[in-house]
Design a protein around this motif. Structure first.
Motif, PDB file in Angstrom:
ATOM      1  N   PRO A  32       4.348  -4.083   7.795  1.00  0.00           N
ATOM      2  CA  PRO A  32       5.126  -3.176   6.945  1.00  0.00           C
ATOM      3  C   PRO A  32       6.120  -3.954   6.080  1.00  0.00           C
ATOM      4  O   PRO A  32       6.621  -4.997   6.485  1.00  0.00           O
ATOM      5  CB  PRO A  32       5.860  -2.282   7.943  1.00  0.00           C
ATOM      6  CG  PRO A  32       5.987  -3.122   9.168  1.00  0.00           C
ATOM      7  CD  PRO A  32       4.768  -4.017   9.193  1.00  0.00           C
ATOM      8  N   ASP A  83      11.056  -1.025  11.057  1.00  0.00           N
ATOM      9  CA  ASP A  83      11.425   0.171  11.811  1.00  0.00           C
ATOM     10  C   ASP A  83      12.927   0.137  12.111  1.00  0.00           C
ATOM     11  O   ASP A  83      13.508  -0.923  12.332  1.00  0.00           O
ATOM     12  CB  ASP A  83      10.659   0.240  13.138  1.00  0.00           C
ATOM     13  CG  ASP A  83       9.196   0.594  12.947  1.00  0.00           C
ATOM     14  OD1 ASP A  83       8.837   1.133  11.881  1.00  0.00           O
ATOM     15  OD2 ASP A  83       8.408   0.314  13.872  1.00  0.00           O
ATOM     16  N   LEU A 136       3.613  -0.289  -5.787  1.00  0.00           N
ATOM     17  CA  LEU A 136       2.788   0.499  -4.871  1.00  0.00           C
ATOM     18  C   LEU A 136       1.353   0.548  -5.369  1.00  0.00           C
ATOM     19  O   LEU A 136       1.075   1.063  -6.456  1.00  0.00           O
ATOM     20  CB  LEU A 136       3.337   1.915  -4.749  1.00  0.00           C
ATOM     21  CG  LEU A 136       4.652   2.048  -3.998  1.00  0.00           C
ATOM     22  CD1 LEU A 136       5.184   3.469  -4.088  1.00  0.00           C
ATOM     23  CD2 LEU A 136       4.470   1.634  -2.548  1.00  0.00           C
ATOM     24  N   GLY A 165      -3.749   1.965   6.529  1.00  0.00           N
ATOM     25  CA  GLY A 165      -3.736   2.411   7.910  1.00  0.00           C
ATOM     26  C   GLY A 165      -3.039   1.533   8.914  1.00  0.00           C
ATOM     27  O   GLY A 165      -2.992   1.852  10.095  1.00  0.00           O
ATOM     28  N   GLY A 166      -2.489   0.410   8.504  1.00  0.00           N
ATOM     29  CA  GLY A 166      -1.778  -0.470   9.424  1.00  0.00           C
ATOM     30  C   GLY A 166      -1.717  -1.874   8.874  1.00  0.00           C
ATOM     31  O   GLY A 166      -2.397  -2.197   7.900  1.00  0.00           O
ATOM     32  N   ASP A 197      -3.034  -5.708   5.344  1.00  0.00           N
ATOM     33  CA  ASP A 197      -3.614  -4.718   6.253  1.00  0.00           C
ATOM     34  C   ASP A 197      -3.739  -5.297   7.661  1.00  0.00           C
ATOM     35  O   ASP A 197      -3.302  -6.430   7.924  1.00  0.00           O
ATOM     36  CB  ASP A 197      -4.951  -4.195   5.710  1.00  0.00           C
ATOM     37  CG  ASP A 197      -6.043  -5.251   5.589  1.00  0.00           C
ATOM     38  OD1 ASP A 197      -6.012  -6.278   6.316  1.00  0.00           O
ATOM     39  OD2 ASP A 197      -6.950  -5.045   4.763  1.00  0.00           O
ATOM     40  N   VAL A 219      -4.372   3.422   0.867  1.00  0.00           N
ATOM     41  CA  VAL A 219      -3.795   3.601   2.198  1.00  0.00           C
ATOM     42  C   VAL A 219      -4.624   2.714   3.118  1.00  0.00           C
ATOM     43  O   VAL A 219      -5.843   2.865   3.176  1.00  0.00           O
ATOM     44  CB  VAL A 219      -3.844   5.084   2.630  1.00  0.00           C
ATOM     45  CG1 VAL A 219      -3.401   5.243   4.070  1.00  0.00           C
ATOM     46  CG2 VAL A 219      -2.983   5.926   1.695  1.00  0.00           C
ATOM     47  N   SER A 268       0.852  -1.183   0.000  1.00  0.00           N
ATOM     48  CA  SER A 268       0.000   0.000   0.000  1.00  0.00           C
ATOM     49  C   SER A 268       0.891   1.237   0.000  1.00  0.00           C
ATOM     50  O   SER A 268       2.080   1.155   0.336  1.00  0.00           O
ATOM     51  CB  SER A 268      -0.900   0.002   1.241  1.00  0.00           C
ATOM     52  OG  SER A 268      -0.105   0.076   2.415  1.00  0.00           O
ATOM     53  N   LEU A 269       0.325   2.366  -0.337  1.00  0.00           N
ATOM     54  CA  LEU A 269       1.107   3.603  -0.369  1.00  0.00           C
ATOM     55  C   LEU A 269       1.685   3.932   1.010  1.00  0.00           C
ATOM     56  O   LEU A 269       2.770   4.503   1.113  1.00  0.00           O
ATOM     57  CB  LEU A 269       0.252   4.765  -0.882  1.00  0.00           C
ATOM     58  CG  LEU A 269       0.975   6.068  -1.131  1.00  0.00           C
ATOM     59  CD1 LEU A 269       2.107   5.890  -2.137  1.00  0.00           C
ATOM     60  CD2 LEU A 269       0.005   7.127  -1.617  1.00  0.00           C
ATOM     61  N   ASP A 270       0.996   3.505   2.076  1.00  0.00           N
ATOM     62  CA  ASP A 270       1.532   3.750   3.418  1.00  0.00           C
ATOM     63  C   ASP A 270       2.453   2.623   3.904  1.00  0.00           C
ATOM     64  O   ASP A 270       2.844   2.591   5.062  1.00  0.00           O
ATOM     65  CB  ASP A 270       0.426   4.057   4.431  1.00  0.00           C
ATOM     66  CG  ASP A 270      -0.680   3.028   4.505  1.00  0.00           C
ATOM     67  OD1 ASP A 270      -0.801   2.187   3.583  1.00  0.00           O
ATOM     68  OD2 ASP A 270      -1.452   3.054   5.478  1.00  0.00           O
ATOM     69  N   GLY A 271       2.836   1.711   3.006  1.00  0.00           N
ATOM     70  CA  GLY A 271       3.923   0.792   3.280  1.00  0.00           C
ATOM     71  C   GLY A 271       3.598  -0.568   3.849  1.00  0.00           C
ATOM     72  O   GLY A 271       4.467  -1.198   4.450  1.00  0.00           O
ATOM     73  N   TYR A 272       2.390  -1.073   3.654  1.00  0.00           N
ATOM     74  CA  TYR A 272       2.008  -2.360   4.223  1.00  0.00           C
ATOM     75  C   TYR A 272       1.781  -3.412   3.143  1.00  0.00           C
ATOM     76  O   TYR A 272       1.222  -3.120   2.088  1.00  0.00           O
ATOM     77  CB  TYR A 272       0.750  -2.213   5.083  1.00  0.00           C
ATOM     78  CG  TYR A 272       0.971  -1.293   6.244  1.00  0.00           C
ATOM     79  CD1 TYR A 272       1.638  -1.725   7.378  1.00  0.00           C
ATOM     80  CD2 TYR A 272       0.565   0.036   6.191  1.00  0.00           C
ATOM     81  CE1 TYR A 272       1.878  -0.874   8.445  1.00  0.00           C
ATOM     82  CE2 TYR A 272       0.803   0.901   7.248  1.00  0.00           C
ATOM     83  CZ  TYR A 272       1.457   0.438   8.371  1.00  0.00           C
ATOM     84  OH  TYR A 272       1.701   1.289   9.414  1.00  0.00           O
TER      85      TYR A 272
END
Length: 189
Positions: A155, A159, A145, A151-152, A18, A149, A11-15
């Motif tokens: 990833p 980190d 990508l 949301g969680g 989901d 998005v 996803s665009l937010d990196g997952y």
């Protein structure tokens, strides 16, 4: 020496999945699937964690029906022709040919596998990919990508990891999915 390629659909937010463990939002179009097939053609060995292996094992029969689309048939043939290594402490046995089970991820063993390989290796899954990135084993990151998005979830990049990347290629597809291909360079202090 063969290259170790870390390829994900994210996803665009990196997952990669989901928060509910779903990835239906990441289904590639025929155009994207054909691009993935071309990118995976040089791969001789796939390295998987348990969850991704259990998902990918479906390719043992997917693409064998004459009514399947050409891109699905092509990917199925590529997948079945490759060797697979599954890293899992909990999986009892593997269910597909050309597959072996390793109980733990050993960076030295993967480095030796790369050194001995005649064809590229592909690593998949956020947890296993993170281990390979942290060990300095990954030569390229390839991310498709998806224009969502979520949301969680899981990833695709861990980190605390610091890398320098050099863009090698980019591709935009109908439906707004984008492919980015990066060479991985060590972080210089």
């Amino acid at each position: 020496m063969a290259a170790l390629l870390y390829t994900v659909i994210a996803s665009l937010d990196g997952y990669t999945v989901d928060a509910d463990g779903r990835f239906d939002w990441a289904e590639p179009s025929a155009e994207v699937h054909a691009h993935i097939n071309a990118a995976e053609r040089p791969v001789g060995t796939y390295l998987y964690g348990r969850r991704l292996y259990e998902t990918m094992a479906g390719w043992q029969t997917l693409g064998t029906d004459p009514d399947d689309s050409p891109v699905v048939r092509d990917y199925g043939e590529l997948w079945r022709a490759a060797d697979k290594v599954v890293y899992s402490a909990t999986l009892d046995a593997v269910s597909t040919p050309r597959t072996r089970l390793e109980r733990s991820f050993d960076p030295a063993a993967v480095r030796a596998l790369k050194d001995a390989a005649d064809a590229d290796l592909s690593i998949g899954g956020g947890t296993l990919g993170a281990s390979a990135l942290r060990a300095g084993l990954v030569d390229e990151c390839r991310v498709y990508l998806a224009p969502v998005v979520v949301g969680g979830g899981t990833p695709w990049l861990p980190d605390g990891l610091r890398l320098r990347l050099r863009l090698l290629d980019e591709q935009r597809f109908a439906g707004d999915m984008v492919h980015l291909r990066y060479a991985v360079r060590p972080w210089a202090s």
